[in-house]
Design a protein around this motif. Structure first.
Motif, PDB file in Angstrom:
ATOM      1  N   ALA A   5      26.187 -59.159  -2.558  1.00 47.18           N
ATOM      2  CA  ALA A   5      25.156 -58.509  -3.377  1.00 47.18           C
ATOM      3  C   ALA A   5      25.783 -57.713  -4.519  1.00 47.18           C
ATOM      4  N   LEU A   6      26.892 -57.034  -4.254  1.00 45.52           N
ATOM      5  CA  LEU A   6      27.552 -56.256  -5.298  1.00 45.52           C
ATOM      6  C   LEU A   6      28.149 -57.148  -6.376  1.00 45.52           C
ATOM      7  N   LEU A   7      28.667 -58.304  -5.988  1.00 46.48           N
ATOM      8  CA  LEU A   7      29.206 -59.223  -6.990  1.00 46.48           C
ATOM      9  C   LEU A   7      28.098 -59.768  -7.890  1.00 46.48           C
ATOM     10  N   VAL A   8      26.969 -60.131  -7.294  1.00 40.05           N
ATOM     11  CA  VAL A   8      25.826 -60.612  -8.089  1.00 40.05           C
ATOM     12  C   VAL A   8      25.307 -59.494  -8.988  1.00 40.05           C
ATOM     13  N   GLU A   9      25.229 -58.306  -8.447  1.00 43.94           N
ATOM     14  CA  GLU A   9      24.757 -57.155  -9.224  1.00 43.94           C
ATOM     15  C   GLU A   9      25.700 -56.841 -10.382  1.00 43.94           C
ATOM     16  N   ALA A  10      26.993 -56.965 -10.168  1.00 47.01           N
ATOM     17  CA  ALA A  10      27.972 -56.704 -11.226  1.00 47.01           C
ATOM     18  C   ALA A  10      27.784 -57.661 -12.390  1.00 47.01           C
ATOM     19  N   VAL A  11      27.648 -58.924 -12.080  1.00 45.73           N
ATOM     20  CA  VAL A  11      27.449 -59.920 -13.147  1.00 45.73           C
ATOM     21  C   VAL A  11      26.111 -59.679 -13.843  1.00 45.73           C
ATOM     22  N   TYR A  54      33.523 -51.976 -12.116  1.00 48.64           N
ATOM     23  CA  TYR A  54      33.417 -51.060 -10.980  1.00 48.64           C
ATOM     24  C   TYR A  54      32.729 -51.746  -9.802  1.00 48.64           C
ATOM     25  N   LEU A  55      31.606 -52.401 -10.067  1.00 50.50           N
ATOM     26  CA  LEU A  55      30.891 -53.082  -8.990  1.00 50.50           C
ATOM     27  C   LEU A  55      31.659 -54.297  -8.479  1.00 50.50           C
ATOM     28  N   LEU A  56      32.408 -54.966  -9.354  1.00 56.63           N
ATOM     29  CA  LEU A  56      33.269 -56.071  -8.895  1.00 56.63           C
ATOM     30  C   LEU A  56      34.335 -55.549  -7.926  1.00 56.63           C
ATOM     31  N   CYS A  57      34.931 -54.407  -8.234  1.00 56.66           N
ATOM     32  CA  CYS A  57      35.924 -53.818  -7.326  1.00 56.66           C
ATOM     33  C   CYS A  57      35.288 -53.448  -5.987  1.00 56.66           C
ATOM     34  N   CYS A  58      34.094 -52.851  -6.046  1.00 59.13           N
ATOM     35  CA  CYS A  58      33.401 -52.484  -4.804  1.00 59.13           C
ATOM     36  C   CYS A  58      33.040 -53.728  -3.996  1.00 59.13           C
ATOM     37  N   GLY A  59      32.579 -54.781  -4.659  1.00 63.58           N
ATOM     38  CA  GLY A  59      32.230 -56.018  -3.971  1.00 63.58           C
ATOM     39  C   GLY A  59      33.446 -56.707  -3.379  1.00 63.58           C
ATOM     40  N   LEU A 119      33.646 -46.805  -1.820  1.00 66.07           N
ATOM     41  CA  LEU A 119      32.359 -47.248  -1.287  1.00 66.07           C
ATOM     42  C   LEU A 119      31.335 -46.109  -1.205  1.00 66.07           C
ATOM     43  N   VAL A 120      31.783 -44.898  -0.921  1.00 65.01           N
ATOM     44  CA  VAL A 120      30.849 -43.766  -0.919  1.00 65.01           C
ATOM     45  C   VAL A 120      30.320 -43.514  -2.326  1.00 65.01           C
ATOM     46  N   SER A 121      31.192 -43.590  -3.327  1.00 66.40           N
ATOM     47  CA  SER A 121      30.719 -43.408  -4.705  1.00 66.40           C
ATOM     48  C   SER A 121      29.769 -44.527  -5.111  1.00 66.40           C
ATOM     49  N   CYS A 122      29.989 -45.729  -4.613  1.00 62.60           N
ATOM     50  CA  CYS A 122      29.093 -46.848  -4.893  1.00 62.60           C
ATOM     51  C   CYS A 122      27.737 -46.630  -4.216  1.00 62.60           C
ATOM     52  N   ALA A 123      27.749 -46.086  -3.007  1.00 64.44           N
ATOM     53  CA  ALA A 123      26.496 -45.790  -2.316  1.00 64.44           C
ATOM     54  C   ALA A 123      25.717 -44.706  -3.047  1.00 64.44           C
ATOM     55  N   LEU A 152      17.635 -51.958  -4.340  1.00 65.33           N
ATOM     56  CA  LEU A 152      18.773 -51.054  -4.405  1.00 65.33           C
ATOM     57  C   LEU A 152      18.989 -50.315  -3.085  1.00 65.33           C
ATOM     58  N   MET A 153      17.906 -50.002  -2.393  1.00 66.69           N
ATOM     59  CA  MET A 153      18.033 -49.329  -1.101  1.00 66.69           C
ATOM     60  C   MET A 153      18.599 -50.260  -0.028  1.00 66.69           C
ATOM     61  N   VAL A 154      18.305 -51.545  -0.123  1.00 67.03           N
ATOM     62  CA  VAL A 154      18.897 -52.505   0.816  1.00 67.03           C
ATOM     63  C   VAL A 154      20.409 -52.539   0.625  1.00 67.03           C
ATOM     64  N   VAL A 155      20.865 -52.612  -0.620  1.00 71.63           N
ATOM     65  CA  VAL A 155      22.308 -52.619  -0.886  1.00 71.63           C
ATOM     66  C   VAL A 155      22.921 -51.283  -0.447  1.00 71.63           C
ATOM     67  N   PHE A 156      22.221 -50.185  -0.717  1.00 71.05           N
ATOM     68  CA  PHE A 156      22.682 -48.867  -0.263  1.00 71.05           C
ATOM     69  C   PHE A 156      22.855 -48.851   1.258  1.00 71.05           C
ATOM     70  N   GLY A 157      21.871 -49.358   1.970  1.00 68.84           N
ATOM     71  CA  GLY A 157      21.950 -49.397   3.434  1.00 68.84           C
ATOM     72  C   GLY A 157      23.098 -50.262   3.931  1.00 68.84           C
ATOM     73  N   LEU A 158      23.337 -51.379   3.271  1.00 74.74           N
ATOM     74  CA  LEU A 158      24.453 -52.242   3.670  1.00 74.74           C
ATOM     75  C   LEU A 158      25.798 -51.560   3.451  1.00 74.74           C
TER      76      LEU A 158
END
Length: 143
Positions: free
Chosen positions: A12-18, A60-65, A86-90, A112-118
């Motif tokens: 999800a983070l990789l898709v979100e980054a792109v 940033y999101l690519l690194c987190c993913g 990961l905490v900063s990403c959350a 966004l809350m689903v990704v936050f929960g994951l």
């Protein structure tokens, strides 16, 4: 449980980054073509800064993913630096979700809350190697 949550969060983070990088690039192109000024700022500066911001958030999101996918492969808890990332990403997802309610709607908030929960589940789920064996006694504490 951590492995599945980390894998889904990483994808999800990789898709979100792109997606965010593409949206910022399009917004930069729109600002550049409008040839308008905001408080005396040049439209070229605004479009360039929008594109740079898109690249920064995308990286940033690519690194987190990538970190989340690496955790899924290794099935381990992140180290100190990985946990901070990961905490900063959350936190970023929680803030974006609150803003998205007013600007985009409840569907964006829910996504966004689903990704936050994951991400939070990836951080808090216990390791399979740490759990005591089923039916066995707990190991004695070290002296």
């Amino acid at each position: 449980m951590r492995r599945t949550a980390a894998a889904v969060a990483g994808a999800a983070l990789l898709v979100e980054a792109v997606g965010l990088a593409v949206v910022h690039f399009i917004l930069g192109s729109v600002v550049d073509r409008q040839d308008m000024s905001l408080a005396g700022l040049d439209s070229g500066v605004m479009s360039g800064s929008t594109r740079v911001a898109g690249m920064a958030i995308g990286l940033y999101l690519l690194c987190c993913g990538a970190l989340s996918l690496l955790l899924a492969v290794r099935d381990r808890a992140p180290g100190r630096a990985g946990r901070i990332l990961l905490v900063s990403c959350a936190v970023l997802h929680a803030v974006l979700a609150t803003v998205a309610v007013g600007l985009v709607g409840w569907a964006a908030f829910a996504g966004l809350m689903v990704v936050f929960g994951l991400i939070v589940l990836t951080l808090t789920a216990e390791d399979a190697a740490v759990r005591p064996a089923e039916g066995g006694a707990e190991p004695a504490p070290a002296a």
